[in-house]
Design a protein around this motif. Structure first.
Motif, PDB file in Angstrom:
ATOM      1  N   ALA A   1       0.868  -1.172   0.106  1.00  0.00           N
ATOM      2  CA  ALA A   1       0.007   0.079  -0.172  1.00  0.00           C
ATOM      3  C   ALA A   1       0.763   1.327  -0.073  1.00  0.00           C
ATOM      4  O   ALA A   1       2.071   1.301   0.540  1.00  0.00           O
ATOM      5  N   TRP A   2       0.354   2.249  -0.770  1.00  0.00           N
ATOM      6  CA  TRP A   2       1.157   3.642  -0.717  1.00  0.00           C
ATOM      7  C   TRP A   2       0.823   4.480   0.775  1.00  0.00           C
ATOM      8  O   TRP A   2      -0.343   4.789   0.967  1.00  0.00           O
ATOM      9  N   LYS A   3       2.071   4.474   1.441  1.00  0.00           N
ATOM     10  CA  LYS A   3       1.949   5.430   2.566  1.00  0.00           C
ATOM     11  C   LYS A   3       2.589   6.766   2.348  1.00  0.00           C
ATOM     12  O   LYS A   3       3.890   6.732   2.168  1.00  0.00           O
ATOM     13  N   PRO A   4       1.795   7.973   2.148  1.00  0.00           N
ATOM     14  CA  PRO A   4       2.294   9.234   2.326  1.00  0.00           C
ATOM     15  C   PRO A   4       2.940   9.684   3.446  1.00  0.00           C
ATOM     16  O   PRO A   4       2.780   9.493   4.588  1.00  0.00           O
ATOM     17  N   VAL A   5       4.389  10.167   3.168  1.00  0.00           N
ATOM     18  CA  VAL A   5       5.237  10.538   4.265  1.00  0.00           C
ATOM     19  C   VAL A   5       5.616  12.093   4.049  1.00  0.00           C
ATOM     20  O   VAL A   5       5.995  12.760   5.074  1.00  0.00           O
ATOM     21  N   VAL A   6       5.231  12.620   2.987  1.00  0.00           N
ATOM     22  CA  VAL A   6       5.164  14.171   2.683  1.00  0.00           C
ATOM     23  C   VAL A   6       3.840  14.513   2.140  1.00  0.00           C
ATOM     24  O   VAL A   6       3.544  13.816   0.921  1.00  0.00           O
ATOM     25  N   ARG A   7       3.226  15.538   2.911  1.00  0.00           N
ATOM     26  CA  ARG A   7       1.989  15.686   2.257  1.00  0.00           C
ATOM     27  C   ARG A   7       1.461  17.217   1.885  1.00  0.00           C
ATOM     28  O   ARG A   7       1.604  18.130   2.903  1.00  0.00           O
ATOM     29  N   ASN A   8       1.247  17.544   0.658  1.00  0.00           N
ATOM     30  CA  ASN A   8       0.957  18.991   0.291  1.00  0.00           C
ATOM     31  C   ASN A   8       1.727  20.018   0.844  1.00  0.00           C
ATOM     32  O   ASN A   8       1.322  20.897   1.376  1.00  0.00           O
ATOM     33  N   VAL A   9       2.972  19.769   0.535  1.00  0.00           N
ATOM     34  CA  VAL A   9       3.959  20.915   0.885  1.00  0.00           C
ATOM     35  C   VAL A   9       4.001  21.750  -0.666  1.00  0.00           C
ATOM     36  O   VAL A   9       4.190  21.412  -1.722  1.00  0.00           O
ATOM     37  N   SER A  10       4.024  23.246  -0.174  1.00  0.00           N
ATOM     38  CA  SER A  10       4.045  24.166  -1.173  1.00  0.00           C
ATOM     39  C   SER A  10       5.070  25.373  -0.583  1.00  0.00           C
ATOM     40  O   SER A  10       4.969  25.642   0.378  1.00  0.00           O
ATOM     41  N   PHE A  11       6.126  25.778  -1.464  1.00  0.00           N
ATOM     42  CA  PHE A  11       6.949  26.846  -1.346  1.00  0.00           C
ATOM     43  C   PHE A  11       7.356  27.224  -2.351  1.00  0.00           C
ATOM     44  O   PHE A  11       7.575  26.327  -3.464  1.00  0.00           O
ATOM     45  N   ASP A  12       8.031  28.636  -2.540  1.00  0.00           N
ATOM     46  CA  ASP A  12       8.769  29.145  -3.542  1.00  0.00           C
ATOM     47  C   ASP A  12      10.323  29.562  -3.039  1.00  0.00           C
ATOM     48  O   ASP A  12      10.293  29.850  -1.952  1.00  0.00           O
ATOM     49  N   VAL A  13      11.222  29.418  -4.231  1.00  0.00           N
ATOM     50  CA  VAL A  13      12.447  29.940  -3.803  1.00  0.00           C
ATOM     51  C   VAL A  13      12.655  30.954  -4.787  1.00  0.00           C
ATOM     52  O   VAL A  13      12.903  30.497  -6.194  1.00  0.00           O
ATOM     53  N   ALA A  14      12.843  32.387  -4.645  1.00  0.00           N
ATOM     54  CA  ALA A  14      13.253  33.353  -5.320  1.00  0.00           C
ATOM     55  C   ALA A  14      14.720  33.238  -5.794  1.00  0.00           C
ATOM     56  O   ALA A  14      15.401  32.840  -5.211  1.00  0.00           O
ATOM     57  N   PRO A  15      14.953  34.179  -6.779  1.00  0.00           N
ATOM     58  CA  PRO A  15      16.350  34.306  -7.327  1.00  0.00           C
ATOM     59  C   PRO A  15      17.223  34.800  -6.173  1.00  0.00           C
ATOM     60  O   PRO A  15      16.775  35.936  -5.470  1.00  0.00           O
ATOM     61  N   GLY A  16      18.475  34.263  -5.771  1.00  0.00           N
ATOM     62  CA  GLY A  16      19.137  34.890  -4.740  1.00  0.00           C
ATOM     63  C   GLY A  16      18.835  34.818  -3.498  1.00  0.00           C
ATOM     64  O   GLY A  16      19.375  35.103  -2.311  1.00  0.00           O
ATOM     65  N   GLU A  17      17.600  33.983  -3.051  1.00  0.00           N
ATOM     66  CA  GLU A  17      17.021  33.757  -1.783  1.00  0.00           C
ATOM     67  C   GLU A  17      17.577  32.443  -1.115  1.00  0.00           C
ATOM     68  O   GLU A  17      17.686  31.439  -1.755  1.00  0.00           O
ATOM     69  N   THR A  18      17.466  32.437   0.194  1.00  0.00           N
ATOM     70  CA  THR A  18      17.733  31.224   0.839  1.00  0.00           C
ATOM     71  C   THR A  18      16.385  31.092   1.844  1.00  0.00           C
ATOM     72  O   THR A  18      15.940  31.757   2.504  1.00  0.00           O
ATOM     73  N   VAL A  19      15.933  29.871   1.327  1.00  0.00           N
ATOM     74  CA  VAL A  19      14.761  29.088   2.198  1.00  0.00           C
ATOM     75  C   VAL A  19      15.201  28.080   2.878  1.00  0.00           C
ATOM     76  O   VAL A  19      15.810  27.090   2.152  1.00  0.00           O
ATOM     77  N   ALA A  20      14.993  28.105   4.041  1.00  0.00           N
ATOM     78  CA  ALA A  20      15.445  27.073   5.057  1.00  0.00           C
ATOM     79  C   ALA A  20      14.074  25.817   5.396  1.00  0.00           C
ATOM     80  O   ALA A  20      13.094  26.672   5.559  1.00  0.00           O
TER      81      ALA A  20
END
Length: 611
Positions: A30-49
């Motif tokens: 069976a398929w077990k979701p371990v990451v669910r509905n994650v959304s984010f952007d990374v802009a030019p020159g930006e650091t996203v943690a």
């Protein structure tokens, strides 16, 4: 970041746009979701943690973006847009061109990412030859330029060296050079500083920031260390149990974090300098991740009877390792790992040994335990000279001094149930019957915050923090007076680390235990210690009460260690730290080398510094 830079980031088309990412693994058909509905952007020159504990899904998110998960046992859904292309829709042949060219990745452990059979230069050149139209001579010249850019000294001469000839910090620099070889639009750094000493971590963070400013590369930084997040990130995504629970500007997350889990993470971060006004070690606040409510941290109530005889006395301890080379194994030099180390440890006291990898602190702990034999010196444990004991005497000494190792999984037998592992020393030393051992195991498991029924499980059925609790329970089985804790919390997530440290402080208070706490984490050391000894090249260069050493550091090396600690304050993120761009010098000396014992001056009562 200036206001103009922030505005350009806010309005620019994102380099990476992740929309409703869901990653599932095939488990028992069976398929077990371990990451669910994650959304984010990374802009030019930006650091996203992306921040969260182990198991929160942050590394799976990064591997999903790179499409490095095994195709037949994983399923990635949603959209991952890079430069107008959906990476999930690309054929594998095109995706191979994207990896290393448009998106590059730095992994946590560089030694497992570098091929030990190829030279450093060849491995970096390979990326250039694959993704850029270059001759071998041009690739070599560009590789040397990249090695110089990441601050590797004598870059041209080190082109033909193999990975094992580099230190951990230098290997991570090589990985950064390799990642930057094709000038990618996006750099994904997955826990790139977790395994590094605090000074080397500071250098790597400064290096990433400097290269980002020069190249304009966007960075997706995966970590569980909130201090590192404050140091490097423009925006932060907090993940908990596979879900994105909070996203925003790093300053907002730190100062106005709304989710209970975010507040729990932040409260567990030790802050250097936060112990002013406290005489004794301070427990971490316990935060409810469901409500965000926390208790008030209190000092430990134990008092150290300094007038009584120390439970552990170390005098002039020396350990050297011979180096043999050539066809006939001729002695060519020695590693001066520990040189004339002396200190006392009293009942109910925590003495911390701090320093970078290679300074001799772990060797000191092992020599005290006689896991390795020292050349000279004396170790008096509970009135007996450990170094002079025979086999029977050593067996008896084990009841007095026990050790907790850095990696709990490596120190537990995977084939033995944890109850049997805890009971084994109790039964081996004939301290009771099998029935009494079972009762003792149940009592110890409760003491370390687990339940008696867990005795029937195997080590792989526990988390890292739980396994470390099991190792603590095993160390307590013989009712020791001294515990040598060798980097016992360095591999743990920040919140689990706080729980284990609180446990150790509670046990010290209740059982009057003495801890020799070996660590390179200065912020944790400040929190747990009564006294601190700073080691450099096998010698103690500064020792004294915790308040004196941290409040008035005298030795240049002590100040260097403290300057390198990440400050969990995003308002200070753009401040330039003064961190020397070098590594600890080699302790290898010629055969006839004679070391001069250090002289100390007393700065204040009990606070000594080498001169």
């Amino acid at each position: 970041m200036t206001g103009i830079q922030a505005q350009s980031i806010a309005t620019a088309e994102p380099v990476l746009s992740v929309q409703n990412l869901t990653t599932s693994f095939l488990v028992d058909g069976a398929w077990k979701p371990v990451v669910r509905n994650v959304s984010f952007d990374v802009a030019p020159g930006e650091t996203v943690a992306i921040v969260g504990e182990s198991g929160s899904g942050k590394s799976v998110t990064s591997l999903s973006i790179m499409r490095l998960l095994q195709a037949d046992s994983s399923r990635i859904e949603g959209r991952i847009m890079l430069g107008g292309r959906d990476l999930l829709a690309l054929p594998e042949a095109q995706m191979r061109k994207v990896r290393g060219n448009d998106v590059a990745m730095i992994f946590q452990e560089p030694m497992t990412s570098l091929n030990p059979l190829f030279t450093i230069g060849d491995q970096i050149s390979e990326a250039l030859l694959c993704h850029r139209s270059m001759s071998k001579a041009e690739a070599r010249a560009e590789t040397v330029r990249l090695l110089e850019k990441v601050r590797i000294p004598s870059a041209a001469s080190r082109f033909d060296e193999y990975p094992h000839r580099f230190s951990g910090g230098m290997r991570q620099r090589v990985m950064i050079a390799m990642a930057l070889a094709s000038r990618p639009k996006l750099l994904i750094a997955d826990e790139p500083t977790t395994a590094l000493d605090v000074t080397i971590q500071g250098q790597i963070l400064d290096l990433i920031k400097m290269l980002q400013e020069e190249e304009g590369t966007s960075v997706l930084f995966i970590t569980h260390d909130m201090g590192v997040v404050a140091e490097i990130a423009d925006r932060t995504v907090v993940m908990y149990r596979g879900e994105q629970v909070e996203t925003g500007a790093t300053a907002d997350i730190f100062h106005r974090g709304k989710h209970p889990y975010t507040r729990a993470l932040l409260s567990a971060v030790p802050v250097l300098g936060s112990m002013q006004g406290y005489e004794r070690p301070l427990r971490f606040p316990v935060v409810n991740t469901a409500t965000g409510e926390s208790d008030i941290p209190v000092e430990t109530a134990n008092t150290v009877a300094a007038a009584a005889r120390p439970v552990l006395e170390v005098k002039n301890l020396t350990k050297r390792f011979d180096i043999h080379s050539g066809m006939f194994g001729k002695l060519t030099g020695r590693v001066h790992a520990v040189e004339n180390v002396s200190f006392d440890l009293h009942a109910g006291e925590t003495l911390s040994l701090v320093g970078e990898s290679g300074c001799g602190k772990s060797t000191t702990g092992r020599a005290i335990m006689r896991l390795i034999d020292a050349q000279s010196g004396s170790v008096i444990a509970d009135g007996k000279d450990v170094l002079a004991l025979d086999k029977a005497g050593m067996r008896e000494m084990r009841k007095t001094v026990q050790m907790i190792f850095q990696d709990p999984f490596a120190s537990l037998n995977p084939r033995i149930r944890v109850g049997d592992a805890i009971a084994e020393p109790y039964l081996e030393h004939r301290m009771g019957t099998a029935k009494q051992a079972k009762e003792r195991v149940a009592d110890l498991l409760v003491k370390v915050g687990l339940t008696p029924d867990m005795a029937l499980r195997f080590p792989h059925e526990f988390s890292g923090g739980q396994r470390q609790r099991i190792c603590i329970a095993r160390a307590l089985a013989l009712e020791p007076k001294v515990i040598v804790a060798d980097e016992s919390v360095s591999a743990l997530d920040v919140s689990i680390k706080a729980q284990v440290i609180n446990l150790m402080l509670d046990l010290q208070q209740n059982l009057n235990l003495a801890f020799l706490f070996i660590s390179h984490d200065m912020a944790v050391v400040e929190r747990v210690s009564h006294r601190v000894a700073v080691m450099y090249l096998g010698e103690i260069v500064e020792i004294g009460p915790r308040a004196a050493v941290f409040g008035n550091p005298q030795h240049a090396y002590t100040r260097k260690l403290m300057a390198a600690v990440p400050v969990p304050d995003p308002d200070r993120r753009r401040e330039k730290r003064v961190v020397a761009n070098d590594e600890i010098r080699s302790p290898i000396r010629p055969i006839d080398y004679s070391i001069k014992p250090l002289n100390y001056r007393e700065v204040s009562p009990g606070h000594l510094v080498a001169v």
